[in-house]
Design a protein around this motif. Sequence first.
Motif, mmCIF file in Angstrom:
data_model
loop_
_atom_site.group_PDB
_atom_site.id
_atom_site.type_symbol
_atom_site.label_atom_id
_atom_site.label_comp_id
_atom_site.label_asym_id
_atom_site.label_seq_id
_atom_site.Cartn_x
_atom_site.Cartn_y
_atom_site.Cartn_z
ATOM 1 N N LYS A 232 57.595 22.966 65.230
ATOM 2 C CA LYS A 232 56.360 22.947 65.755
ATOM 3 C C LYS A 232 55.356 22.092 64.860
ATOM 4 O O LYS A 232 54.067 22.352 65.024
ATOM 5 N N LYS A 233 55.943 21.531 64.040
ATOM 6 C CA LYS A 233 55.151 20.670 63.069
ATOM 7 C C LYS A 233 55.642 19.554 62.443
ATOM 8 O O LYS A 233 56.929 19.268 62.733
ATOM 9 N N THR A 234 54.919 18.464 61.832
ATOM 10 C CA THR A 234 55.614 17.268 61.345
ATOM 11 C C THR A 234 56.479 17.742 60.024
ATOM 12 O O THR A 234 56.011 18.600 59.463
ATOM 13 N N PRO A 235 57.138 16.843 59.728
ATOM 14 C CA PRO A 235 58.058 17.088 58.233
ATOM 15 C C PRO A 235 57.122 17.230 57.055
ATOM 16 O O PRO A 235 57.356 18.113 56.396
ATOM 17 N N LEU A 236 56.026 16.249 57.075
ATOM 18 C CA LEU A 236 55.222 16.437 55.996
ATOM 19 C C LEU A 236 54.244 17.517 55.865
ATOM 20 O O LEU A 236 53.678 18.092 54.951
ATOM 21 N N ASN A 237 53.773 17.966 57.333
ATOM 22 C CA ASN A 237 53.115 19.180 57.390
ATOM 23 C C ASN A 237 53.678 20.419 56.703
ATOM 24 O O ASN A 237 53.403 21.217 56.202
ATOM 25 N N TYR A 238 55.042 20.389 56.863
ATOM 26 C CA TYR A 238 55.919 21.419 56.607
ATOM 27 C C TYR A 238 55.909 21.437 55.072
ATOM 28 O O TYR A 238 55.797 22.733 54.556
ATOM 29 N N VAL A 239 56.118 20.343 54.423
ATOM 30 C CA VAL A 239 56.117 20.053 53.020
ATOM 31 C C VAL A 239 54.881 20.779 52.293
ATOM 32 O O VAL A 239 54.891 21.697 51.588
ATOM 33 N N THR A 240 53.458 20.556 53.095
ATOM 34 C CA THR A 240 52.429 20.793 52.683
ATOM 35 C C THR A 240 52.351 22.287 52.627
ATOM 36 O O THR A 240 51.918 23.253 51.722
ATOM 37 N N ASP A 241 52.642 22.928 53.830
ATOM 38 C CA ASP A 241 52.755 24.456 54.249
ATOM 39 C C ASP A 241 53.861 25.118 53.064
ATOM 40 O O ASP A 241 53.333 26.258 52.530
ATOM 41 N N PHE A 242 54.870 24.389 52.834
ATOM 42 C CA PHE A 242 55.799 25.121 51.805
ATOM 43 C C PHE A 242 55.096 25.306 50.478
ATOM 44 O O PHE A 242 55.127 26.067 49.865
ATOM 45 N N ARG A 243 54.486 23.909 50.084
ATOM 46 C CA ARG A 243 53.812 23.976 48.874
ATOM 47 C C ARG A 243 53.124 25.136 48.523
ATOM 48 O O ARG A 243 52.717 25.780 47.680
ATOM 49 N N ALA A 262 47.984 23.657 41.419
ATOM 50 C CA ALA A 262 48.245 22.490 42.617
ATOM 51 C C ALA A 262 49.329 21.423 42.114
ATOM 52 O O ALA A 262 50.206 20.926 42.883
ATOM 53 N N TYR A 263 49.261 21.141 40.605
ATOM 54 C CA TYR A 263 50.091 20.037 40.319
ATOM 55 C C TYR A 263 51.855 20.533 40.178
ATOM 56 O O TYR A 263 52.541 19.880 40.388
ATOM 57 N N GLN A 264 51.849 21.881 40.105
ATOM 58 C CA GLN A 264 53.079 22.470 39.821
ATOM 59 C C GLN A 264 53.832 22.602 41.047
ATOM 60 O O GLN A 264 55.215 22.350 41.157
ATOM 61 N N VAL A 265 53.123 22.562 42.123
ATOM 62 C CA VAL A 265 53.776 22.758 43.587
ATOM 63 C C VAL A 265 53.848 21.535 44.263
ATOM 64 O O VAL A 265 54.101 21.204 45.512
ATOM 65 N N GLY A 266 53.352 20.316 43.618
ATOM 66 C CA GLY A 266 53.551 19.110 44.102
ATOM 67 C C GLY A 266 52.289 18.331 44.593
ATOM 68 O O GLY A 266 52.244 17.303 45.373
ATOM 69 N N PHE A 267 51.178 18.865 44.517
ATOM 70 C CA PHE A 267 49.919 18.333 45.100
ATOM 71 C C PHE A 267 49.267 17.248 43.919
ATOM 72 O O PHE A 267 49.493 17.771 42.847
ATOM 73 N N ASN A 268 48.775 16.310 44.405
ATOM 74 C CA ASN A 268 48.387 15.353 43.066
ATOM 75 C C ASN A 268 46.946 15.262 42.990
ATOM 76 O O ASN A 268 46.128 14.219 42.570
ATOM 77 N N SER A 269 46.123 16.265 43.748
ATOM 78 C CA SER A 269 44.568 16.216 43.785
ATOM 79 C C SER A 269 44.474 17.576 43.983
ATOM 80 O O SER A 269 44.822 18.291 44.902
ATOM 81 N N THR A 270 43.495 18.196 43.015
ATOM 82 C CA THR A 270 43.104 19.441 43.092
ATOM 83 C C THR A 270 42.324 19.782 44.596
ATOM 84 O O THR A 270 42.663 20.831 45.017
ATOM 85 N N SER A 271 41.411 18.793 44.481
ATOM 86 C CA SER A 271 40.628 19.080 45.781
ATOM 87 C C SER A 271 41.234 19.181 47.067
ATOM 88 O O SER A 271 40.905 19.985 48.125
ATOM 89 N N TYR A 272 42.257 18.255 47.290
ATOM 90 C CA TYR A 272 43.338 18.306 48.281
ATOM 91 C C TYR A 272 43.932 19.617 48.721
ATOM 92 O O TYR A 272 44.132 20.017 49.740
ATOM 93 N N PHE A 273 44.310 20.045 47.421
ATOM 94 C CA PHE A 273 45.293 21.258 47.361
ATOM 95 C C PHE A 273 44.123 22.395 47.815
ATOM 96 O O PHE A 273 44.583 23.401 48.829
ATOM 97 N N ILE A 274 42.987 22.314 47.475
ATOM 98 C CA ILE A 274 41.959 23.556 47.917
ATOM 99 C C ILE A 274 41.678 23.453 49.108
ATOM 100 O O ILE A 274 41.468 24.374 50.091
ATOM 101 N N LYS A 276 43.668 22.277 51.791
ATOM 102 C CA LYS A 276 44.755 22.701 52.530
ATOM 103 C C LYS A 276 44.710 24.026 52.459
ATOM 104 O O LYS A 276 45.198 24.636 53.163
ATOM 105 N N PHE A 277 44.732 24.702 51.546
ATOM 106 C CA PHE A 277 44.781 26.029 51.015
ATOM 107 C C PHE A 277 43.988 26.918 51.704
ATOM 108 O O PHE A 277 44.327 27.809 52.591
ATOM 109 N N ARG A 278 42.800 26.395 51.746
ATOM 110 C CA ARG A 278 41.773 27.068 52.391
ATOM 111 C C ARG A 278 41.926 27.008 54.036
ATOM 112 O O ARG A 278 41.793 28.118 54.873
ATOM 113 N N LYS A 279 42.507 25.875 54.550
ATOM 114 C CA LYS A 279 42.881 25.769 55.845
ATOM 115 C C LYS A 279 43.786 26.845 56.332
ATOM 116 O O LYS A 279 43.894 27.192 57.677
ATOM 117 N N SER A 280 44.929 26.966 55.361
ATOM 118 C CA SER A 280 45.925 27.911 55.560
ATOM 119 C C SER A 280 45.781 29.115 55.543
ATOM 120 O O SER A 280 46.188 30.191 56.302
#
Length: 294
Positions: A232-243, A262-274, A276-280
């Motif tokens: 029930k989600k896109t492949p890239l959304n799944y990647v984000t959730d898995f990270r 953030a960088y260890q799990v594949g995000f290339n921006s700390t702010s983007y990680f924060i 997405k993390f907050r939303k999840s």
Amino acid sequence: MQIKDFKIDQSLKELTEHRTVVLPIACYETTINQNINGFIPLHWHDEIQFVLIIKGEAIFQINEEKAEVREGEGIFINSGCLHMAEEKNLSGCVYICLNVSPHFVLSQELYTTYVNPYIQATNLSYLHLNTKELWEKNILDAIIKINQLIQQKPPYYEIDITVQLTFIWQNLIVNGFKLEYEQTEMLKNHRMKQMLNWIHLHYAEKIMLDDIAKAGQLSRSECCRYFKRMLKKTPLNYVTDFRIQKSLVLLLQPDSNVTDVAYQVGFNSTSYFIDKFRKSINMTPLAYKKYKNG
């Protein structure tokens, strides 16, 4: 013993050894919200699984289907099926989980006739067990007995467990399921696992939709359809959730910092990680770290 952060390999196959000292079987109580993710993440294993809800209610997803299971009810999840679970309505769901190697259910002589056809069938990914029928009640009662035997370990309890398992399996198959073996279903399941496998190997790297589709030998649009149907989600959304799932464990390490994680799990921006993390997770990574480490 509850497993709060069970290890899964790249294909989501659970790596926890489901066995007591001498038996290829495990039985334990699980409180869903005590898992590190707050739910039981998507995984699969070769063992067959029987669940009995002893408190609250849960929503299980098995392959593409969902089942709501209430207190006193249970569920059978077949070997190799992708599944996950979350509690319903913050009910503090607790269940007894019984995982058994298919080869241990019946003797080797009977396995070929009475076990293997059932674990290979494509129309038997799960069974919702309630107490309407006697055979369902028999299975649920036997789960309780096995749980007690493992905890109390009376003399010869291992033999008693094998008796209860035979009883469970007999009650399961005695209802005349018309088994089906659809090649397309088998292939679908295989391709989904291949794509998930690839993501779990490469989540720390840059991932494109093309890469995921290629892993499942599918076109981009077919790949998206698979994920939408199954997860029930896109492949890239799944990647984000898995990270984000992967980041939870790293954040608990005392010397970790948010940017490194953030960088260890594949995000290339700390702010983007924060973001997405907050939303999840409904809090920032730093707040999560402080909350979990007290």
